[in-house]
Design an enzyme around this catalytic site. Sequence first.
Site, mmCIF file in Angstrom:
data_model
loop_
_atom_site.group_PDB
_atom_site.id
_atom_site.type_symbol
_atom_site.label_atom_id
_atom_site.label_comp_id
_atom_site.label_asym_id
_atom_site.label_seq_id
_atom_site.Cartn_x
_atom_site.Cartn_y
_atom_site.Cartn_z
ATOM 1 N N ARG A 189 0.830 -1.718 -0.306
ATOM 2 C CA ARG A 189 0.097 0.116 0.191
ATOM 3 C C ARG A 189 0.536 1.450 -0.046
ATOM 4 O O ARG A 189 -0.026 2.274 0.414
ATOM 5 C CB ARG A 189 -0.844 0.110 1.219
ATOM 6 C CG ARG A 189 -1.624 -0.772 1.341
ATOM 7 C CD ARG A 189 -2.989 -1.197 2.152
ATOM 8 N NE ARG A 189 -4.114 -1.554 2.084
ATOM 9 C CZ ARG A 189 -3.412 -3.243 2.645
ATOM 10 N NH1 ARG A 189 -3.114 -3.132 3.385
ATOM 11 N NH2 ARG A 189 -5.034 -3.876 2.709
ATOM 12 N N GLU B 213 11.075 18.922 -24.302
ATOM 13 C CA GLU B 213 10.892 19.035 -23.445
ATOM 14 C C GLU B 213 11.009 20.032 -22.955
ATOM 15 O O GLU B 213 10.525 20.707 -22.125
ATOM 16 C CB GLU B 213 11.027 18.086 -22.560
ATOM 17 C CG GLU B 213 9.575 16.770 -23.434
ATOM 18 C CD GLU B 213 8.249 16.446 -23.140
ATOM 19 O OE1 GLU B 213 7.665 17.166 -22.162
ATOM 20 O OE2 GLU B 213 7.999 15.472 -23.538
ATOM 21 N N GLU C 74 -3.534 18.113 -11.566
ATOM 22 C CA GLU C 74 -4.466 18.494 -13.434
ATOM 23 C C GLU C 74 -5.308 18.709 -12.515
ATOM 24 O O GLU C 74 -6.234 18.391 -13.654
ATOM 25 C CB GLU C 74 -3.524 17.285 -13.683
ATOM 26 C CG GLU C 74 -3.171 17.894 -15.331
ATOM 27 C CD GLU C 74 -2.970 17.181 -16.538
ATOM 28 O OE1 GLU C 74 -1.428 15.804 -16.175
ATOM 29 O OE2 GLU C 74 -3.313 16.853 -17.377
ATOM 30 N N ASN D 183 0.801 19.938 -21.099
ATOM 31 C CA ASN D 183 1.352 19.086 -21.975
ATOM 32 C C ASN D 183 0.954 20.555 -23.521
ATOM 33 O O ASN D 183 0.681 20.001 -24.389
ATOM 34 C CB ASN D 183 -0.633 18.430 -21.875
ATOM 35 C CG ASN D 183 -1.062 17.490 -20.854
ATOM 36 O OD1 ASN D 183 0.000 17.431 -20.747
ATOM 37 N ND2 ASN D 183 -1.927 17.392 -20.516
ATOM 38 N N HIS E 4 0.445 13.297 -28.897
ATOM 39 C CA HIS E 4 0.216 11.568 -29.026
ATOM 40 C C HIS E 4 -0.450 11.426 -29.979
ATOM 41 O O HIS E 4 -0.148 10.114 -30.218
ATOM 42 C CB HIS E 4 -0.784 11.644 -27.741
ATOM 43 C CG HIS E 4 -0.265 12.459 -26.582
ATOM 44 N ND1 HIS E 4 -0.826 12.787 -24.676
ATOM 45 C CD2 HIS E 4 0.928 11.672 -25.671
ATOM 46 C CE1 HIS E 4 0.188 12.662 -23.777
ATOM 47 N NE2 HIS E 4 1.552 12.236 -24.635
ATOM 48 N N HIS F 63 8.533 10.021 -28.138
ATOM 49 C CA HIS F 63 7.672 10.972 -28.018
ATOM 50 C C HIS F 63 8.390 11.914 -27.766
ATOM 51 O O HIS F 63 7.208 13.319 -28.290
ATOM 52 C CB HIS F 63 7.953 10.748 -26.401
ATOM 53 C CG HIS F 63 7.010 11.415 -25.980
ATOM 54 N ND1 HIS F 63 5.466 11.591 -25.677
ATOM 55 C CD2 HIS F 63 7.159 12.468 -24.354
ATOM 56 C CE1 HIS F 63 5.160 12.825 -24.732
ATOM 57 N NE2 HIS F 63 6.440 12.747 -24.237
HETATM 58 N N1 NAD Z 1 5.462 10.391 -15.358
HETATM 59 C C1 NAD Z 1 5.121 11.288 -16.005
HETATM 60 O O1 NAD Z 1 5.403 12.468 -15.372
HETATM 61 C C2 NAD Z 1 6.250 11.322 -17.151
HETATM 62 C C3 NAD Z 1 6.542 12.181 -18.168
HETATM 63 C C4 NAD Z 1 6.468 12.754 -19.892
HETATM 64 C C5 NAD Z 1 6.548 10.685 -19.830
HETATM 65 N N2 NAD Z 1 6.707 10.355 -18.574
HETATM 66 C C6 NAD Z 1 6.901 8.650 -19.698
HETATM 67 O O2 NAD Z 1 8.313 8.614 -19.655
HETATM 68 C C7 NAD Z 1 8.381 7.714 -20.722
HETATM 69 C C8 NAD Z 1 9.389 8.012 -21.551
HETATM 70 O O3 NAD Z 1 10.799 8.195 -21.193
HETATM 71 P P1 NAD Z 1 12.615 8.544 -22.156
HETATM 72 O O4 NAD Z 1 12.110 9.226 -22.847
HETATM 73 O O5 NAD Z 1 13.118 8.584 -20.668
HETATM 74 O O6 NAD Z 1 12.996 6.302 -22.090
HETATM 75 P P2 NAD Z 1 12.812 5.664 -21.614
HETATM 76 O O7 NAD Z 1 13.230 5.186 -20.439
HETATM 77 O O8 NAD Z 1 12.463 4.624 -22.428
HETATM 78 O O9 NAD Z 1 14.358 5.810 -22.683
HETATM 79 C C9 NAD Z 1 14.792 5.678 -23.673
HETATM 80 C C10 NAD Z 1 16.245 4.960 -24.086
HETATM 81 O O10 NAD Z 1 17.317 5.035 -23.467
HETATM 82 C C11 NAD Z 1 17.835 4.418 -22.557
HETATM 83 N N3 NAD Z 1 18.377 5.226 -21.695
HETATM 84 C C12 NAD Z 1 18.188 5.477 -20.477
HETATM 85 N N4 NAD Z 1 19.331 6.066 -19.764
HETATM 86 C C13 NAD Z 1 20.142 5.867 -20.517
HETATM 87 C C14 NAD Z 1 21.304 6.187 -19.968
HETATM 88 N N5 NAD Z 1 21.711 7.766 -19.141
HETATM 89 N N6 NAD Z 1 22.647 6.094 -21.201
HETATM 90 C C15 NAD Z 1 21.580 5.248 -22.199
HETATM 91 N N7 NAD Z 1 20.981 4.915 -22.711
HETATM 92 C C16 NAD Z 1 20.044 5.280 -22.021
HETATM 93 C C17 NAD Z 1 16.862 3.383 -22.192
HETATM 94 O O11 NAD Z 1 17.875 2.122 -22.241
HETATM 95 C C18 NAD Z 1 15.487 3.230 -23.554
HETATM 96 O O12 NAD Z 1 16.591 2.457 -24.570
HETATM 97 C C19 NAD Z 1 7.703 7.218 -21.765
HETATM 98 O O13 NAD Z 1 6.845 6.040 -21.199
HETATM 99 C C20 NAD Z 1 6.230 8.518 -20.854
HETATM 100 O O14 NAD Z 1 4.884 7.873 -20.902
HETATM 101 C C21 NAD Z 1 6.169 10.283 -18.101
HETATM 102 ZN ZN ZN Z 2 5.944 14.811 -23.131
#
Ligand code: NAD
Ligand code: ZN
Length: 375
Positions: A130, A194, A245, A253, A260, A274
């Site tokens: 939890r 971003e 939000e 957003n 998206h 993304h």
């Molecule tokens: N929680 C939130 O507020 C929020 C906001 C924006 C996005 N997101 C989520 O985040 C996700 C996308 O995150 P992301 O772009 O970080 O993608 P990710 O976590 O998939 O990382 C991208 C790639 O980079 C690799 N990687 C990560 N760090 C590395 C490093 N230091 N060196 C080498 N390789 C590395 C990972 O293995 C992966 O292949 C989506 O699922 C999205 O929905 C969440």
């Molecule tokens: Zn985003």
Amino acid sequence: MTAPLRSGEPIVVQVALGARAYGIAIGRGLIGVLGERIKALRPGARTVVVTDETVARHHLAAVEAALKSAGIDVARIVVPEGEGAKSYATFETVCEAIIAARIERSDLVVALGGGVVGDLAGFAAACVRRGLDFVQVPTTLLAQVDSSVGGKTGINSRHGKNLIGAFHQPILVIADTALLDSLPERQFRAGYAEVAKYGLLGDAAFFAWLEANWRDVFAGGPSRERAIAVCCRAKAAIVARDERESGERALLNLGHTFGHALEAAAGYSERLLHGEAVALGMSLAFEFSARKGLIGGTDAARAAAHLAAVGLPTRLSDVPGGMPGVDALMDLIAQDKKVKRGTLTFILARGIGQAFVADAVDPAEVRAFLADKIQ
Ligand SMILES: NC(=O)c1ccc[n+]([C@@H]2O[C@H](COP(=O)([O-])OP(=O)(O)OC[C@H]3O[C@@H](n4cnc5c(N)ncnc54)[C@H](O)[C@@H]3O)[C@@H](O)[C@H]2O)c1
Ligand SMILES: [Zn+2]
């Protein structure tokens, strides 16, 4: 825009959420103090590090060493890399492994990775027993400026992304900017969308600063820490005012309704990351704002020009393999969760740094705009 910072010391941004307040420490080499920081916050806590295979290869040994050197007991859970890990199956694996590692209520989950690991591990932390406390150690630019801050955690449903989740704030975020040195350039660039978003949505001075300093941000100079700190401050302030939000947080957003839809049209594939979809989405949102007479064309052109200068896509024709037609894009936009009773919610702009929530956008207007863009 923030005051200049002395180099060498970590920048700390506070997220003011009362009993759930926490700090985001930003700096090069901060992993070295992870153990000390955790020990100071939760003396005697055991830890389990959740990470993905790629991040494990680059950074897990250093993180484990930092924890062990502070006398902290550490277990590890390594999941496959990529968006596919935000699934029920992997979620189950992570929850069961946390329990098997005998992590108790007084212990900690450490999310070491990009947004995928942060969302997945954070959601597992929210659910196991939890609610376990967790620490975010973001390793992508996107995660350092966006996903690790603000407490949104979750996994994907077959009906759409991030539909299963919880608000669960971390107790600490350690953004070690040196971890980004191993990130592939394309991933860094996607995360930069971003970064630019914070300028475009609410900070014209920061946007102008980025136009002048983006090369140093990419090269890993002092501007990188500074840019990340500005973004974290902006997000922390917005989250502190609107954690769940119900209003202002929606500004984050910007570019995401178009984005998206484009991401979905590309099948969430390597074709369009993304952040790339967000860059394209922000360009479209600014152009759409210009078409509606909200801003002059110069601001829209300036927004797109900066994104294009760093190598991000700003036109539909920039997406390799092309995009589907207007009907398919409109369907995807309608499926996005920001639709209310037949009208669409978009984040539009009255200028650079002046985004606002437009919650009664006529779909016909969006359709006509996209039809022009696709031609
Ligand atoms: N929680 C939130 O507020 C929020 C906001 C924006 C996005 N997101 C989520 O985040 C996700 C996308 O995150 P992301 O772009 O970080 O993608 P990710 O976590 O998939 O990382 C991208 C790639 O980079 C690799 N990687 C990560 N760090 C590395 C490093 N230091 N060196 C080498 N390789 C590395 C990972 O293995 C992966 O292949 C989506 O699922 C999205 O929905 C969440
Ligand atoms: Zn985003």
